[in-house]
Scaffold this active site. Structure first.
Site: not given
Ligand SMILES: [Zn+2]
Length: 354
Positions: A296, A170, A208, A206, A335
Site C-alpha cells: 500500500d 496491527h 503503515h 507496508d 488495496y
Molecule cells: Zn498498510
C-alpha cells in the site's frame, strides 16, 4: 529466475468485512477477499509454485497472543448473533461501542464484561475492524498459511511467501484493529525462533507502521523489528506509534527501528530508509528474516500518500535478498486491486534474485 514458494488457503477468502465504521460513518470495507485472488492470479501467471496451507495447532499463536484474545475472536460472532444484534438494532457485524482506555480504568482491575456488546470493545481498539461470520476462519487460516511458509523455509526453502489474509501487523499481544485480527508476521518470527534461529528480524515495508508487531517484540532482544512507513505524526494510522524515538525497552533497546516518512515520499527516500533498516538488521545478526509485505506504499494505493513504484518494490526485494538469510514474506496491506498483484510479484522477483 528463481521462483518463490507461495502458500495460500481458501479459508482466507471467508472473511467479508461488510463495512468499516470511520468517524461513526459506515463505509464499504476495503480489505476484501478479491485482494487475495488478484495476488494469487498474478503469482501463478509468472510461474511461482503455489501450495495449499497445512493445518497447524495453536501452540505458536498462543505464545504471541493473549489466549483470551484468541478465544474472543473464535466465539464473539456466535455470541453476537445469539444476542440478536443482526435483527435488533440491525447490526450484522461485531462493532465496539465502548473501548476501555487506560485512562478510564486508571489502575482498576481488568474485568471481563458480561454483555457481548461491551466485550466487543474489550479486545479491539478501533471501529474499523468488524467481525462477521467467516472472520475467525479466515484469520486462523492466515496463521496456517504463515506457519506452512515457515515450515518450508525451516526445511530448506530459501524464500516462502504467505498469501495471508486478513493481514496482521496491527495486532498487539492483546488487542486487534486496523483491519487485522491475528498477527501473522509475529507468529512467523516466533515460529522461526522456535525452529532454532537465535536472532530473527522482521522488516515491515507496508505503508503503515506495524504497531502490533512492534509491541509484541518491544521487550525482546532476540527479535528485531524495523519499519518504514508514512509518519504517524503527520496524521496517519496508527497515530500513537511508529515514531523514530521508539527503539525498544530494557535489554531490547536498539532492536526496534522506525523510519517515519513524509507524505509523498517516492522510491528514492523510501529505499534510503529501507537501506538504513537493512544495515541495522545486518548489524543485529539475524539468521532468518520475516518481511511484512504490504504494497500500500505504492503510487496508486488509496490508503496511503507514499508514491513507491513497481521498480521500487523490486529494488526493496533485492536489498533484502542481499542479506542471504532464509526469508518468509507475509502479505500485509495493499488495496489497489488492479496493481497489487503485480506489486507483490515485483517484490518477490527482487527477493528471489540472489
Ligand atoms: Zn498498510
Amino acid at each position: 529466475m528463481t521462483r518463490a514458494l507461495v502458500v495460500r488457503s481458501d479459508a482466507c477468502l471467508l472473511h467479508v468485512p461488510g463495512a468499516e465504521i470511520w468517524v461513526g460513518v459506515r463505509t464499504p470495507g476495503t480489505e476484501v477477499a478479491e485482494r487475495a485472488t488478484r495476488i494469487e492470479t498474478a503469482l501463478r501467471d509468472v510461474g511461482h509454485r503455489v501450495v495449499d496451507a497445512d493445518t497447524h495447532d495453536d501452540d505458536v499463536l498462543l505464545r504471541v497472543h493473549d489466549p483470551r484474545l484468541v478465544e474472543h475472536l473464535r466465539t464473539v460472532y456466535a455470541r453476537w448473533v445469539a444476542a440478536g444484534f443482526p435483527d435488533d438494532p440491525g447490526q450484522d457485524r461485531v462493532v465496539p461501542y465502548l473501548i476501555p482506555s487506560a485512562g478510564m480504568l486508571d489502575g482498576l482491575p481488568e474485568r471481563e464484561p458480561t454483555a457481548v456488546h461491551a466485550a466487543a470493545g474489550r479486545w479491539c481498539y478501533d471501529t474499523m475492524t468488524l467481525v462477521g461470520p467467516g472472520t475467525w476462519e479466515a484469520a486462523r487460516g492466515a496463521i496456517d498459511v504463515t506457519l506452512t511458509a515457515v515450515d518450508a523455509v525451516v526445511a530448506g526453502e530459501p524464500l516462502a511467501y504467505a498469501l495471508a489474509r486478513p493481514p496482521g501487523h496491527h495486532v498487539t499481544r492483546a488487542a486487534y484493529g486496523g483491519s487485522c485480527y491475528l498477527n501473522n508476521a509475529a507468529v512467523a518470527a516466533q515460529a522461526l525462533r522456535d525452529a532454532g534461529h537465535d536472532r530473527v528480524a522482521v522488516v515491515d515495508i507496508d505503508a503503515h507502521h506495524g504497531n502490533g508487531t512492534q509491541v509484541v517484540f518491544y521487550d525482546r532482544a532476540d527479535v528485531f523489528y524495523g519499519s518504514l512507513h508514512v509518519d504517524p505524526g503527520a496524521g496517519w494510522f496508527p497515530h500513537y506509534a511508529g515514531f523514530a524515538d521508539e527503539t525498544g525497552r530494557g535489554d531490547a533497546v536498539g532492536t526496534n527501528r522506525n523510519e517515519p516518512l513524509a507524505e509523498g515520499t517516492g522510491d528514492d527516500g523510501w529505499l534510503v530508509a529501507l537501506d538504513r533498516i537493512a544495515s541495522a538488521v545486518e548489524s543485529f545478526g539475524a539468521s532468518a528474516l520475516v518481511v511484512s509485505l504490504g504494497v500500500d506504499a505504492a503510487l496508486d494505493d488509496p490508503e496511503s500518500p507514499l508514491r513507491v513504484s513497481h521498480d521500487g518494490y523490486e529494488a526493496a526485494g533485492r536489498r533484502l535478498s542481499a542479506m542471504r538469510v532464509p526469508t518468509v514474506a507475509v502479505q500485509e496491506g495493499g488495496y489497489h486491486l488492479d496493481t497489487l498483484g503485480s506489486l507483490v510479484a515485483a517484490t518477490l522477483r527482487g527477493l528471489a534474485s540472489s
